[in-house]
Design an enzyme around this catalytic site. Structure first.
Site, short mmCIF file in Angstrom:
data_model
loop_
_atom_site.label_atom_id
_atom_site.label_comp_id
_atom_site.label_asym_id
_atom_site.label_seq_id
_atom_site.Cartn_x
_atom_site.Cartn_y
_atom_site.Cartn_z
N LYS A 88 -16.65 12.37 -3.78
CA LYS A 88 -16.78 13.36 -4.87
C LYS A 88 -16.60 12.66 -6.21
CE LYS A 88 -13.55 16.65 -5.90
NZ LYS A 88 -13.17 16.28 -7.29
N GLU A 136 -16.54 13.52 -10.63
CA GLU A 136 -16.51 14.53 -11.68
C GLU A 136 -17.77 14.34 -12.53
OE1 GLU A 136 -12.70 14.62 -13.65
OE2 GLU A 136 -11.66 14.87 -11.74
N ASP A 186 -12.30 11.58 -3.03
CA ASP A 186 -12.56 11.51 -4.48
C ASP A 186 -12.73 10.07 -4.92
OD1 ASP A 186 -12.83 13.73 -6.11
OD2 ASP A 186 -10.67 14.13 -6.20
N ASP A 237 -8.12 13.15 -5.74
CA ASP A 237 -7.30 12.20 -6.52
C ASP A 237 -6.08 12.92 -7.10
OD1 ASP A 237 -8.65 13.65 -8.42
OD2 ASP A 237 -9.25 11.92 -9.63
N SER A 238 -5.99 14.24 -6.87
CA SER A 238 -4.75 14.96 -7.17
C SER A 238 -3.58 14.33 -6.41
CB SER A 238 -4.88 16.45 -6.80
OG SER A 238 -5.37 16.58 -5.48
N GLU A 245 -14.40 24.04 -11.30
CA GLU A 245 -12.96 24.19 -11.53
C GLU A 245 -12.66 24.82 -12.89
OE1 GLU A 245 -10.47 20.75 -10.82
OE2 GLU A 245 -8.71 21.75 -11.65
O1 KIV Z 1 -8.35 16.10 -6.80
C1 KIV Z 1 -8.45 17.24 -6.33
O2 KIV Z 1 -7.59 17.72 -5.58
C2 KIV Z 1 -9.61 18.02 -6.70
C3 KIV Z 1 -9.58 19.47 -6.36
C4 KIV Z 1 -8.69 20.13 -7.30
C5 KIV Z 1 -10.93 20.05 -6.31
O3 KIV Z 1 -10.52 17.53 -7.28
#
Ligand code: KIV
Length: 275
Positions: free
Chosen positions: A120, A122, A90, A51-52, A189
């Site tokens: 994924k 958190e 994510d 989600d970055s 992280e």
């Molecule tokens: O969103 C993302 O890119 C991430 C990585 C930094 C692990 O969660």
């Protein structure tokens, strides 16, 4: 697509990554587009549609504003580019914290609409129960402990975590709960080296570090960071290229050639067929 890329190749899945615990380092990067996924596929075991993407591609100040639609669109693009690497998408902020049932519905939608192999989340204090619920129902889940970017508004910024005893104990407990809930791998992280090593030793699934030292089973970086697209990157990023410089130089050269009318030249021009 080249003839070589059309060959059938078995795509890695959650059990393949889980089986790499303590073995050869697991190579992971983020990807958001089909061409970048295609380029990185040969070199990575796992591509994360992080989600970055909200910050890196869409210019958001943090990941809180990222939507299901954004994750699905970029997940579909990455699945079109990657053929061997496992693709993990994510789950965006607000799509899994409310209830396990809602998390399952959203994860199933992501997997159906993208074809990705896992999601994924958190894994803060309340999320392991949700991970358990999803895994029991057939969704492979990757956890994420330590610095949790989606919690940035309550945590007060993108700061390294677990640097005092209370923080260390809490993150270790969250990692254990994430593993016990059935996560096939756990991103760690922004934590100090000793804590990353302790988590890696304490849990059965492999740990994937980002800003968490070499004491993990694998590593991940935000691809645009390691390509040098930004003028500022966190301490833990190594720039393996200078794309910001390259793009700037290419743009400057292009502008100069357009202004001088040396682009396009004959080589870039269509001419009428001779009769
Ligand atoms: O969103 C993302 O890119 C991430 C990585 C930094 C692990 O969660």
């Amino acid at each position: 697509m080249s003839a070589q890329r059309q060959e059938t190749v078995r795509r890695l899945a959650a059990p393949d990554i889980a089986a790499r615990k303590g073995g050869d380092p697991i190579v992971c990067l983020t990807a958001y587009t089909a061409p970048v996924a295609e380029i990185l596929d040969d070199h990575c075991d796992l591509l994360l549609v992080g989600d970055s993407v909200g910050m890196v591609v869409h210019g958001l100040p943090n990941t809180v504003g990222v939507t299901m639609e954004m994750m699905i669109l970029h997940g579909q693009a990455v699945m079109r580019g990657a053929r061997r690497a496992m693709v993990v998408v994510d789950m965006p902020f607000g799509s899994y914290e409310g209830s396990a049932e809602a998390a399952y519905d959203n994860a199933a939608r992501i997997m159906k609409e993208t074809g990705a192999q896992a999601v994924k989340v958190e894994s803060g204090p309340t999320v392991p129960d949700t991970i358990h619920y999803m895994v029991q129902r057939g969704i492979p889940v990757m956890g994420h402990v330590g610095l949790r970017p989606q919690a940035v508004l309550v945590d007060g910024g993108f700061k390294a975590k677990g640097r005092d005893e209370e923080g260390r104990a809490r993150i270790l407990a969250e990692a254990r709960a994430t593993a016990d809930a059935g996560a096939f791998a756990v991103v760690v992280e922004g934590v100090a080296e000793g804590l990353a090593r302790d988590i890696t030793a304490a849990i059965a699934p492999p740990t994937i570090g980002i800003g968490a030292s070499a004491g993990c089973d694998g590593q991940i970086l935000v691809t645009d960071d390691m390509l040098g697209l930004f003028d500022w990157t966190p301490k833990f990023v190594r720039r393996f290229a200078d794309l910001r410089g390259e793009i700037g130089r290419a743009g400057e050269q292009y502008a100069a050639e357009v202004k001088a009318r040396t682009f396009p030249g004959e080589a870039e021009t269509y001419f009428a067929k001779k009769s």
